[in-house]
Write a protein that holds these residues in place. Sequence first.
Motif, PDB file in Angstrom:
ATOM      1  N   THR A  48      43.202  59.093 -20.722  1.00  0.00           N
ATOM      2  CA  THR A  48      42.690  59.186 -19.303  1.00  0.00           C
ATOM      3  C   THR A  48      41.325  59.893 -19.554  1.00  0.00           C
ATOM      4  O   THR A  48      40.771  60.614 -20.223  1.00  0.00           O
ATOM      5  CB  THR A  48      43.562  60.157 -18.526  1.00  0.00           C
ATOM      6  OG1 THR A  48      43.681  61.226 -18.922  1.00  0.00           O
ATOM      7  CG2 THR A  48      45.039  59.494 -18.454  1.00  0.00           C
ATOM      8  N   GLU A  49      40.537  59.743 -18.345  1.00  0.00           N
ATOM      9  CA  GLU A  49      39.214  60.685 -18.205  1.00  0.00           C
ATOM     10  C   GLU A  49      39.602  61.954 -18.087  1.00  0.00           C
ATOM     11  O   GLU A  49      38.665  62.832 -18.508  1.00  0.00           O
ATOM     12  CB  GLU A  49      38.365  60.053 -17.132  1.00  0.00           C
ATOM     13  CG  GLU A  49      37.789  58.691 -17.125  1.00  0.00           C
ATOM     14  CD  GLU A  49      36.735  58.539 -17.756  1.00  0.00           C
ATOM     15  OE1 GLU A  49      36.104  59.567 -18.138  1.00  0.00           O
ATOM     16  OE2 GLU A  49      36.070  57.337 -18.100  1.00  0.00           O
ATOM     17  N   LYS A  50      40.750  62.224 -17.723  1.00  0.00           N
ATOM     18  CA  LYS A  50      40.988  63.726 -17.511  1.00  0.00           C
ATOM     19  C   LYS A  50      41.175  64.353 -19.050  1.00  0.00           C
ATOM     20  O   LYS A  50      40.754  65.527 -19.055  1.00  0.00           O
ATOM     21  CB  LYS A  50      42.266  63.930 -16.794  1.00  0.00           C
ATOM     22  CG  LYS A  50      42.842  65.294 -16.600  1.00  0.00           C
ATOM     23  CD  LYS A  50      44.061  65.472 -15.798  1.00  0.00           C
ATOM     24  CE  LYS A  50      44.541  66.893 -15.609  1.00  0.00           C
ATOM     25  NZ  LYS A  50      45.871  66.859 -15.002  1.00  0.00           N
ATOM     26  N   GLU A  51      41.953  63.634 -19.975  1.00  0.00           N
ATOM     27  CA  GLU A  51      41.855  64.220 -21.221  1.00  0.00           C
ATOM     28  C   GLU A  51      40.427  64.229 -21.934  1.00  0.00           C
ATOM     29  O   GLU A  51      40.260  65.263 -22.606  1.00  0.00           O
ATOM     30  CB  GLU A  51      42.392  63.148 -22.154  1.00  0.00           C
ATOM     31  CG  GLU A  51      44.084  63.258 -21.947  1.00  0.00           C
ATOM     32  CD  GLU A  51      44.783  62.006 -22.739  1.00  0.00           C
ATOM     33  OE1 GLU A  51      45.336  62.432 -23.841  1.00  0.00           O
ATOM     34  OE2 GLU A  51      44.851  60.905 -22.404  1.00  0.00           O
ATOM     35  N   LEU A  52      39.544  63.356 -21.665  1.00  0.00           N
ATOM     36  CA  LEU A  52      38.077  63.353 -22.292  1.00  0.00           C
ATOM     37  C   LEU A  52      37.338  64.560 -21.498  1.00  0.00           C
ATOM     38  O   LEU A  52      36.725  65.412 -22.372  1.00  0.00           O
ATOM     39  CB  LEU A  52      37.570  61.959 -21.932  1.00  0.00           C
ATOM     40  CG  LEU A  52      35.998  62.076 -22.466  1.00  0.00           C
ATOM     41  CD1 LEU A  52      35.982  62.206 -23.877  1.00  0.00           C
ATOM     42  CD2 LEU A  52      35.595  60.682 -22.263  1.00  0.00           C
ATOM     43  N   THR A  53      37.497  64.711 -20.288  1.00  0.00           N
ATOM     44  CA  THR A  53      36.997  65.925 -19.688  1.00  0.00           C
ATOM     45  C   THR A  53      37.620  67.008 -20.268  1.00  0.00           C
ATOM     46  O   THR A  53      36.701  67.959 -20.585  1.00  0.00           O
ATOM     47  CB  THR A  53      37.069  65.919 -18.130  1.00  0.00           C
ATOM     48  OG1 THR A  53      36.460  64.591 -17.683  1.00  0.00           O
ATOM     49  CG2 THR A  53      36.345  67.015 -17.299  1.00  0.00           C
ATOM     50  N   GLN A  64      27.703  63.768 -22.820  1.00  0.00           N
ATOM     51  CA  GLN A  64      27.022  62.289 -22.587  1.00  0.00           C
ATOM     52  C   GLN A  64      28.068  61.298 -23.089  1.00  0.00           C
ATOM     53  O   GLN A  64      27.970  60.212 -22.813  1.00  0.00           O
ATOM     54  CB  GLN A  64      25.830  62.013 -23.164  1.00  0.00           C
ATOM     55  CG  GLN A  64      24.503  62.815 -22.306  1.00  0.00           C
ATOM     56  CD  GLN A  64      23.165  62.883 -23.201  1.00  0.00           C
ATOM     57  OE1 GLN A  64      23.260  62.202 -24.124  1.00  0.00           O
ATOM     58  NE2 GLN A  64      22.497  63.494 -22.483  1.00  0.00           N
ATOM     59  N   VAL A  65      28.930  61.821 -23.827  1.00  0.00           N
ATOM     60  CA  VAL A  65      29.887  60.518 -24.548  1.00  0.00           C
ATOM     61  C   VAL A  65      30.950  60.109 -23.110  1.00  0.00           C
ATOM     62  O   VAL A  65      31.476  60.912 -22.555  1.00  0.00           O
ATOM     63  CB  VAL A  65      30.922  61.387 -25.406  1.00  0.00           C
ATOM     64  CG1 VAL A  65      32.221  60.522 -26.145  1.00  0.00           C
ATOM     65  CG2 VAL A  65      30.129  61.906 -26.696  1.00  0.00           C
ATOM     66  N   SER A  66      31.115  58.876 -23.349  1.00  0.00           N
ATOM     67  CA  SER A  66      31.835  58.144 -22.377  1.00  0.00           C
ATOM     68  C   SER A  66      33.219  57.430 -23.010  1.00  0.00           C
ATOM     69  O   SER A  66      33.209  57.641 -24.226  1.00  0.00           O
ATOM     70  CB  SER A  66      30.934  56.782 -21.703  1.00  0.00           C
ATOM     71  OG  SER A  66      30.870  55.953 -22.608  1.00  0.00           O
ATOM     72  N   LYS A  67      33.928  57.091 -22.033  1.00  0.00           N
ATOM     73  CA  LYS A  67      35.129  56.511 -22.593  1.00  0.00           C
ATOM     74  C   LYS A  67      35.030  55.258 -23.350  1.00  0.00           C
ATOM     75  O   LYS A  67      35.659  54.826 -24.513  1.00  0.00           O
ATOM     76  CB  LYS A  67      36.080  56.216 -21.178  1.00  0.00           C
ATOM     77  CG  LYS A  67      37.444  55.871 -21.658  1.00  0.00           C
ATOM     78  CD  LYS A  67      38.496  55.446 -20.551  1.00  0.00           C
ATOM     79  CE  LYS A  67      39.737  55.126 -20.978  1.00  0.00           C
ATOM     80  NZ  LYS A  67      40.664  54.954 -19.942  1.00  0.00           N
ATOM     81  N   ASN A  68      33.861  54.424 -22.903  1.00  0.00           N
ATOM     82  CA  ASN A  68      33.328  53.243 -23.771  1.00  0.00           C
ATOM     83  C   ASN A  68      32.902  53.679 -25.098  1.00  0.00           C
ATOM     84  O   ASN A  68      33.367  53.052 -25.921  1.00  0.00           O
ATOM     85  CB  ASN A  68      32.450  52.626 -22.933  1.00  0.00           C
ATOM     86  CG  ASN A  68      33.025  51.769 -21.746  1.00  0.00           C
ATOM     87  OD1 ASN A  68      34.197  51.340 -21.731  1.00  0.00           O
ATOM     88  ND2 ASN A  68      32.101  51.281 -20.852  1.00  0.00           N
ATOM     89  N   ASP A  69      32.208  54.838 -25.042  1.00  0.00           N
ATOM     90  CA  ASP A  69      31.997  55.252 -26.448  1.00  0.00           C
ATOM     91  C   ASP A  69      32.924  55.536 -27.501  1.00  0.00           C
ATOM     92  O   ASP A  69      33.072  55.424 -28.779  1.00  0.00           O
ATOM     93  CB  ASP A  69      31.078  56.660 -26.330  1.00  0.00           C
ATOM     94  CG  ASP A  69      29.602  56.468 -25.729  1.00  0.00           C
ATOM     95  OD1 ASP A  69      29.121  55.195 -25.736  1.00  0.00           O
ATOM     96  OD2 ASP A  69      29.208  57.311 -25.015  1.00  0.00           O
ATOM     97  N   ILE A  70      33.961  56.344 -26.790  1.00  0.00           N
ATOM     98  CA  ILE A  70      35.243  56.665 -27.442  1.00  0.00           C
ATOM     99  C   ILE A  70      36.048  55.281 -28.023  1.00  0.00           C
ATOM    100  O   ILE A  70      36.579  55.004 -29.225  1.00  0.00           O
ATOM    101  CB  ILE A  70      36.201  57.355 -26.724  1.00  0.00           C
ATOM    102  CG1 ILE A  70      35.680  58.560 -26.185  1.00  0.00           C
ATOM    103  CG2 ILE A  70      37.560  57.646 -27.411  1.00  0.00           C
ATOM    104  CD1 ILE A  70      35.679  59.812 -27.290  1.00  0.00           C
ATOM    105  N   LEU A  71      35.785  54.168 -27.201  1.00  0.00           N
ATOM    106  CA  LEU A  71      36.797  52.849 -27.580  1.00  0.00           C
ATOM    107  C   LEU A  71      36.049  52.352 -28.706  1.00  0.00           C
ATOM    108  O   LEU A  71      36.452  52.084 -29.537  1.00  0.00           O
ATOM    109  CB  LEU A  71      36.525  51.972 -26.480  1.00  0.00           C
ATOM    110  CG  LEU A  71      37.544  52.310 -25.182  1.00  0.00           C
ATOM    111  CD1 LEU A  71      37.570  51.418 -23.980  1.00  0.00           C
ATOM    112  CD2 LEU A  71      39.114  52.123 -25.903  1.00  0.00           C
ATOM    113  N   ASP A  72      34.545  52.251 -28.683  1.00  0.00           N
ATOM    114  CA  ASP A  72      33.754  51.729 -29.612  1.00  0.00           C
ATOM    115  C   ASP A  72      33.802  52.144 -31.037  1.00  0.00           C
ATOM    116  O   ASP A  72      34.128  51.691 -31.869  1.00  0.00           O
ATOM    117  CB  ASP A  72      32.212  51.952 -28.966  1.00  0.00           C
ATOM    118  CG  ASP A  72      31.342  51.119 -29.874  1.00  0.00           C
ATOM    119  OD1 ASP A  72      31.451  49.877 -30.245  1.00  0.00           O
ATOM    120  OD2 ASP A  72      30.235  51.744 -30.602  1.00  0.00           O
TER     121      ASP A  72
END
Length: 412
Positions: free
Chosen positions: A334-339, A384-392
């Motif tokens: 989730t975005e919550k985990e990333l935040t 600046q790291v996004s969820k898409n960055d994590i996926l990639d």
Amino acid sequence: MIEFERFILKNGLTVLIHYDSTTPFVVINTLYNVGAKDENPKQTGFAHLFEHLMFGGSINIPEYDIPLQNAGGENNAFTNNDFTNYYLTIPKTNLETGLWLESDRMLSLAFTQKSLEVQKKVVIEEFKQRYLNQPYGDVSHLIRNMAYTIHPYQWPTIGKDISHIEKATLNDVKQFFFNHYAPNNAILSLAGNITKDEVKPLIEKWFGNIPLRTIKKRSIPKEPIQTEKHILTVKRNVAASAIFKVFHMSDRHSRQYYTTDLISDILSSGKSSRLYQHLVKEKQLFTNINAYISGSIDPGLFTIEGILNENIKPEEAEKAIDMELQEISQGNFTEKELTKVKNKFEANYIFSNYDLEERALNLAYYELLGDANLINNEINKYCQVSKNDILDVAQKLFTPENASVLYYIAEK
């Protein structure tokens, strides 16, 4: 914002000054751009040996610690694969004593056979205690040698083999010193209740006459892309079996570095993290499990290591790890985990830089990376790291052919 001023002496010494009016102390941090990766593969452990030799007496000062202690100071040092760092903390009133001590050992060590033999014994004993006789002590040697084929990260800072230190001669260490220890291969960082105007004359007095030297050209082979999975099984006299799994990752300058670091935190930062909750508490495969990155300047390793519960097979444990990694690669977080992990990094980073020694070190380290002002941009890069960055990054990182796995089996 951590403010600083920079100047460079004629002999190439880069100097950073950070002013902090709240302390009566000054930290003098000297970073040399030499680490274990600069060693001859047949003479490893020399960078770490020098960390010890630098306290064994310099050309004009027979004993380093006594005048420092008499001035109310304390010191320490560390070596890694990329650089060697020395730091001391001293009352501002005795600042010049600290500069005198640091400049003399930059000028030249005493290079006595007695000092060499004493420090060789210390390092050899450390090698035995921490790497040969300690449970799981040889893991670093085994993993690095499996993951790296030509890059000098294939050996840890202590060295490949204890015999390399045992055979070190006075001529060997002299050559290493004059190839790497020089003002034009060092960064001097001062932090405390000092200004550039008051300390620059003192630095020029003590460091300005040290001659610049011809630094041995760094020629480090680029590690080829790994094309197949590496697996090694060893049996050792330890209390519990363990698994160590590593993946090749980006270098320190890459944007992917920050993404990879956050992936490790999503997986393993605290007891609420995925690996602990799923594999320790729910499935009870491990008694403990962690994920972390090496933090090295050249392309490093993303590591997952865990101690297995009794009767758990390492293959079963590895499969469970891979399922957790697949969840990240498929975006099942989730975005919550990333935040949460971003916020945790920010808090830890800000807190660590409250420490004067940490500020002095970090300024020197970021200057080594290219610009000391990078110290003020780290939080933004993580944010600046996004969820898409994590996926990639995860999809490229967690592939079977990019992995090296060590099954560390407890002998029955």
